[in-house]
Design a protein around this motif. Structure first.
Motif, short mmCIF file in Angstrom:
data_model
loop_
_atom_site.label_atom_id
_atom_site.label_comp_id
_atom_site.label_asym_id
_atom_site.label_seq_id
_atom_site.Cartn_x
_atom_site.Cartn_y
_atom_site.Cartn_z
N ASP A 17 7.39 13.43 -5.15
CA ASP A 17 6.00 13.79 -4.94
C ASP A 17 5.31 13.90 -6.29
O ASP A 17 5.52 14.85 -7.04
CB ASP A 17 5.90 15.12 -4.19
N HIS A 18 4.52 12.87 -6.60
CA HIS A 18 3.80 12.81 -7.87
C HIS A 18 2.33 12.51 -7.58
O HIS A 18 1.82 11.44 -7.93
CB HIS A 18 4.41 11.74 -8.78
N GLY A 19 1.67 13.42 -6.87
CA GLY A 19 0.27 13.25 -6.52
C GLY A 19 0.08 12.18 -5.47
O GLY A 19 0.60 12.30 -4.36
N ASP A 20 -0.61 11.09 -5.83
CA ASP A 20 -0.84 10.02 -4.85
C ASP A 20 0.41 9.15 -4.65
O ASP A 20 0.44 8.31 -3.77
CB ASP A 20 -2.05 9.16 -5.24
N ARG A 21 1.44 9.37 -5.47
CA ARG A 21 2.71 8.65 -5.33
C ARG A 21 3.71 9.60 -4.68
O ARG A 21 4.22 10.51 -5.30
CB ARG A 21 3.20 8.17 -6.67
N GLN A 22 3.92 9.37 -3.38
CA GLN A 22 4.77 10.27 -2.60
C GLN A 22 5.62 9.43 -1.65
O GLN A 22 5.09 8.59 -0.92
CB GLN A 22 3.90 11.25 -1.83
N PHE A 23 6.92 9.66 -1.67
CA PHE A 23 7.81 8.90 -0.79
C PHE A 23 9.16 9.59 -0.69
O PHE A 23 9.49 10.47 -1.48
CB PHE A 23 7.98 7.46 -1.29
N LYS A 24 9.93 9.16 0.31
CA LYS A 24 11.32 9.57 0.47
C LYS A 24 12.19 8.33 0.31
O LYS A 24 11.77 7.23 0.69
CB LYS A 24 11.55 10.20 1.85
N ARG A 25 13.42 8.53 -0.20
CA ARG A 25 14.31 7.40 -0.47
C ARG A 25 15.75 7.74 -0.10
O ARG A 25 16.22 8.85 -0.36
CB ARG A 25 14.25 7.07 -1.96
N ARG A 49 1.28 6.16 -2.18
CA ARG A 49 1.82 4.97 -2.86
C ARG A 49 3.27 5.19 -3.25
O ARG A 49 3.72 6.31 -3.40
CB ARG A 49 0.98 4.64 -4.09
N LEU A 50 3.93 4.04 -3.50
CA LEU A 50 5.34 4.05 -3.92
C LEU A 50 5.38 4.12 -5.44
O LEU A 50 4.49 4.69 -6.07
CB LEU A 50 6.00 2.78 -3.38
N TRP A 51 6.35 3.53 -6.09
CA TRP A 51 6.52 3.54 -7.54
C TRP A 51 5.25 3.05 -8.26
O TRP A 51 4.47 2.29 -7.71
CB TRP A 51 7.68 2.62 -7.94
N VAL A 52 5.11 3.41 -9.52
CA VAL A 52 4.01 2.93 -10.36
C VAL A 52 4.10 1.40 -10.46
O VAL A 52 5.21 0.84 -10.55
CB VAL A 52 4.10 3.57 -11.77
#
Length: 162
Positions: A17-25, A49-52
């Protein structure tokens, strides 16, 4: 050597969870003993969004959409491509494969695979940054890395100057 079948339901999610970059893996290939091909299952919440945005100079990646929808921003011009269930995207090494992914209104569930060759250079064009990896490829075992660093893309030294 393979450790045999792995069921995704038996693996724990790693949450980012990095602000607008949020995902589970879930790192499927790693759990199954994969060495030269990495594969991870991702879930991206709606609007996140996923990775930068990045591309690799030495490794190839791919995307397979399992469920949901989203937008793929591809190449140096960030050309928008709609993503939906069943879509497959090949991302060979190089700038033409620079990519960013945003989940649609119903979220996005996808598989990402990539070759695990090292050394590798990952380029982050929006941040003028590069990632350098040796000893273990990006996504591989970080404890095995002999080099893992992020640098300004334009940092330069004269070879002969001390």
């Amino acid at each position: 050597m393979s450790d045999g079948p792995v069921n995704a339901d038996d693996l724990e999610w790693t949450e980012h969870d990095h602000g607008d970059r949020q995902f589970k893996r879930k790192k499927l290939a790693d759990a199954a003993g994969g060495e030269k091909l990495g594969t991870s299952l991702y879930e991206v919440p709606a609007g996140k969004r996923l990775w930068v945005r990045h591309y690799h100079e030495g490794n190839e990646e791919s995307i397979f959409v399992l469920d949901g929808s989203g937008t793929l921003f591809l190449g140096p011009d960030e050309t928008e491509h709609a993503l939906e269930t069943g879509d497959y995207v090949a991302l060979p090494p190089g700038e033409e494969s620079a990519h960013d992914i945003e989940a649609g209104d119903d979220g996005l569930r996808l598989l990402m695979s990539g070759t695990m060759e090292e050394p590798d250079i990952t380029v982050y064009p929006d941040r003028d940054m590069v990632g350098l990896y040796a000893g273990s490829a990006p996504g591989g075992d970080s404890d095995e890395r002999t080099l893992s660093t992020y640098l300004d893309r334009h940092a330069e030294l004269d070879y002969w100057e001390e």
